[in-house]
Design an enzyme around this catalytic site. Structure first.
Site, PDB file in Angstrom:
ATOM      1  N   ASP A 151      11.373-102.215  56.082  1.00  0.00           N
ATOM      2  CA  ASP A 151      10.087-102.860  55.767  1.00  0.00           C
ATOM      3  C   ASP A 151      10.317-104.282  55.286  1.00  0.00           C
ATOM      4  O   ASP A 151       9.539-105.181  55.592  1.00  0.00           O
ATOM      5  CB  ASP A 151       9.358-102.226  54.569  1.00  0.00           C
ATOM      6  CG  ASP A 151       9.164-100.748  54.642  1.00  0.00           C
ATOM      7  OD1 ASP A 151       9.126-100.224  55.753  1.00  0.00           O
ATOM      8  OD2 ASP A 151       9.043-100.130  53.560  1.00  0.00           O
TER       9      ASP A 151
ATOM     10  N   HIS B 201      11.123 -99.189  52.206  1.00  0.00           N
ATOM     11  CA  HIS B 201      12.174 -98.763  53.138  1.00  0.00           C
ATOM     12  C   HIS B 201      12.979-100.021  53.488  1.00  0.00           C
ATOM     13  O   HIS B 201      12.407-101.114  53.580  1.00  0.00           O
ATOM     14  CB  HIS B 201      11.627 -98.271  54.476  1.00  0.00           C
ATOM     15  CG  HIS B 201      10.739 -97.073  54.442  1.00  0.00           C
ATOM     16  ND1 HIS B 201       9.411 -97.151  54.157  1.00  0.00           N
ATOM     17  CD2 HIS B 201      10.987 -95.766  54.725  1.00  0.00           C
ATOM     18  CE1 HIS B 201       8.869 -95.941  54.247  1.00  0.00           C
ATOM     19  NE2 HIS B 201       9.798 -95.081  54.582  1.00  0.00           N
TER      20      HIS B 201
HETATM   21  C1  XUL Z   1       5.612 -90.377  55.756  1.00  0.00           C
HETATM   22  C2  XUL Z   1       5.877 -90.748  54.360  1.00  0.00           C
HETATM   23  C3  XUL Z   1       6.946 -91.749  54.132  1.00  0.00           C
HETATM   24  C4  XUL Z   1       7.799 -91.492  52.927  1.00  0.00           C
HETATM   25  C5  XUL Z   1       8.939 -92.457  52.757  1.00  0.00           C
HETATM   26  O1  XUL Z   1       4.583 -89.473  55.922  1.00  0.00           O
HETATM   27  O2  XUL Z   1       5.218 -90.273  53.462  1.00  0.00           O
HETATM   28  O3  XUL Z   1       6.370 -93.005  54.062  1.00  0.00           O
HETATM   29  O4  XUL Z   1       7.031 -91.525  51.760  1.00  0.00           O
HETATM   30  O5  XUL Z   1       9.768 -92.501  53.848  1.00  0.00           O
END
Ligand code: XUL
Ligand code: CO
Length: 437
Positions: free
Chosen positions: A104, A101
């Protein structure tokens, strides 16, 4: 490149009899199954958020995991070091992909402009590390759920100013994903959902979500980003009711909003079980509708019943999953991303290795077993035989829409009682156990 994980060496395949915990027993990247290497079948990715930003925090206490490389330096220096350690980890583990992300890899700044600047700085470093190591980006995404501005959702927020902020974040996250050669871009619902209908206009929120995704599609075309767009279904957590509930709900939403050609799905095991489906039910639904793009590999815990995001070690899960993936033609742009976190008591970097080695070995075994099941064709033969009547004259007339209720009544009157046949579930379960050993 400076080594942070000095005591840990490259993980090698030593075979099923090895007792070395820091070796693969089954994952052998170049070994072939159905004519393709394991590495190409499984396309493992490490997720940056859990493995390199996870601290072991839970509702009863703060984090327990303290990483030496993050201590005694400012947050940007810590971010740089963390990214370097992550690439050292990817290389030692031998995975070819990672996922992240925006927030992150680069901590959020005081303003959006500062956040973008920080992200650019970290993306330049990521680009260098990708080229030094050959590790590629499976998919990128934006964190539209942690900051308090998103407490009532991002694209489904009652305030258009929040919608705009989220749009700006996705625009930037898509650009950096493209810059890093990302093979996909994921939209997980974050806080797109609601806690109570007493304060929620559900129809309006869902229309806004569709508008948001349409804008993302338009922007992807404008900048020529070729990565696969994916929605990641999840039924609850953080909100009581998440809009992207499961694969079928996402499919209906995409069809309704004329977005089906632009998105596929990223199916996560623990999200499937939270929706009271099995992981393989969700995979099969996605595969049957040409929506299966990628997998977030993890597992839940039946007794806890929340999103525990544990590493996948259950062989039944990996066999069923790979049996579906293989028959759907395998991954194209997607792969197996370990969206999983080590437990709160697993505080050493070494635990990250054990966790991923276990997950990779479990999927390698799943692949080998599923490949044998496909090759032998015994399950397929059973299913084909069970539906054989549909290839007969009347079955074909029904499937092709050539008969109606009137003709079927005449047929049934003539045929008499069809006579039920056993589904042989126990026989098939025993047969599956012949393969899982
Ligand atoms: C949350 C989840 C996230 C997504 C990406 O449950 O799985 O980490 O994979 O935003
Ligand atoms: Co996920």
């Amino acid at each position: 490149m400076r080594e942070f994980l000095k005591t840990l060496k490259k993980i090698r395949h030593e075979g099923p009899d090895s007792k070395n915990p820091l070796a693969f027993k089954h994952y052998n990247p170049n070994e072939k199954a159905l004519g393709k290497s394991m590495a190409d079948h499984l396309r493992f990715a490490v997720c940056f958020w859990h493995s390199f930003k996870g601290t072991g925090v839970d509702p009863f206490g703060p984090g327990t995991i303290i990483r030496a490389w993050e201590q005694g330096v400012d947050e940007m220096k810590a971010a740089e070091r963390t990214l370097r350690v992550a690439f050292e980890f990817f290389t030692k583990l031998g995975v070819r992909f990672w996922c992240f992300h925006d927030r992150d890899i680069a901590p959020e700044g005081q303003t959006l402009a500062e956040s973008n600047k920080r992200l650019d700085h970290m993306v330049a470093l990521a680009k260098k590390l990708q080229s030094d190591t050959g590790v590629k980006l499976l998919w990128g995404t934006a964190n539209l759920f942690a900051n308090r501005r998103y407490m009532s959702g991002a694209s489904t927020n009652p305030d258009p100013r929040v919608f705009a902020y989220a749009a700006a974040q996705v625009k930037k996250a898509m650009e950096v994903t493209q810059e890093l050669g990302g093979q996909g871009y994921v939209f997980w619902g974050g806080r797109e959902g609601y806690e109570t209908l007493l304060n929620t206009n559900m129809k309006r929120e869902l229309d806004h979500m569709a508008r948001f995704l349409r804008m993302a599609v338009d922007y992807r075309k404008a900048i020529g980003f070729k990565g696969q767009f994916m929605i990641e279904p999840k039924p609850k957590e953080p909100t009581k009711h998440q809009y992207d509930f499961d694969a079928a709900a996402c499919h209906a939403f995409l069809l309704k909003n004329d977005l089906a050609g632009d998105f596929k799905l990223n199916i996560e095991a623990n999200h499937a079980t939270l929706a009271t489906h099995t992981f393989h039910h969700e995979l099969q639904y996605a595969a049957d509708n040409a929506l299966l793009a990628s997998i977030d590999a993890n597992r839940g815990d039946l007794l806890l019943g929340w999103d525990t995001d544990q590493f996948p070690v259950d062989l039944y899960d990996t066999v069923y999953a790979m049996y579906i993936v293989l028959r759907a033609g395998g991954f194209k742009t997607g792969g197996l991303n370990f969206d999983a976190k080590v437990r709160r008591q697993s505080i050493d970097p070494e635990d990250l290795f054990h966790a991923h080695i276990g997950g990779m070995d479990a999927f390698a075994r799943g692949l080998k077993i599923a490949a044998k099941m496909v090759k032998d064709g015994r399950f397929q033969a059973f299913v084909d035989q069970r539906y054989a009547g549909w290839s007969g004259a009347m079955g074909q007339k029904i499937e092709k829409g050539r008969v109606g209720l009137k003709e079927l009544e005449a047929y049934a009157l003539k045929q008499g009682e069809p006579g039920p046949r056993s589904g042989r579930q126990e026989l098939l379960e025993n047969m599956l156990n012949e393969y899982i050993r």
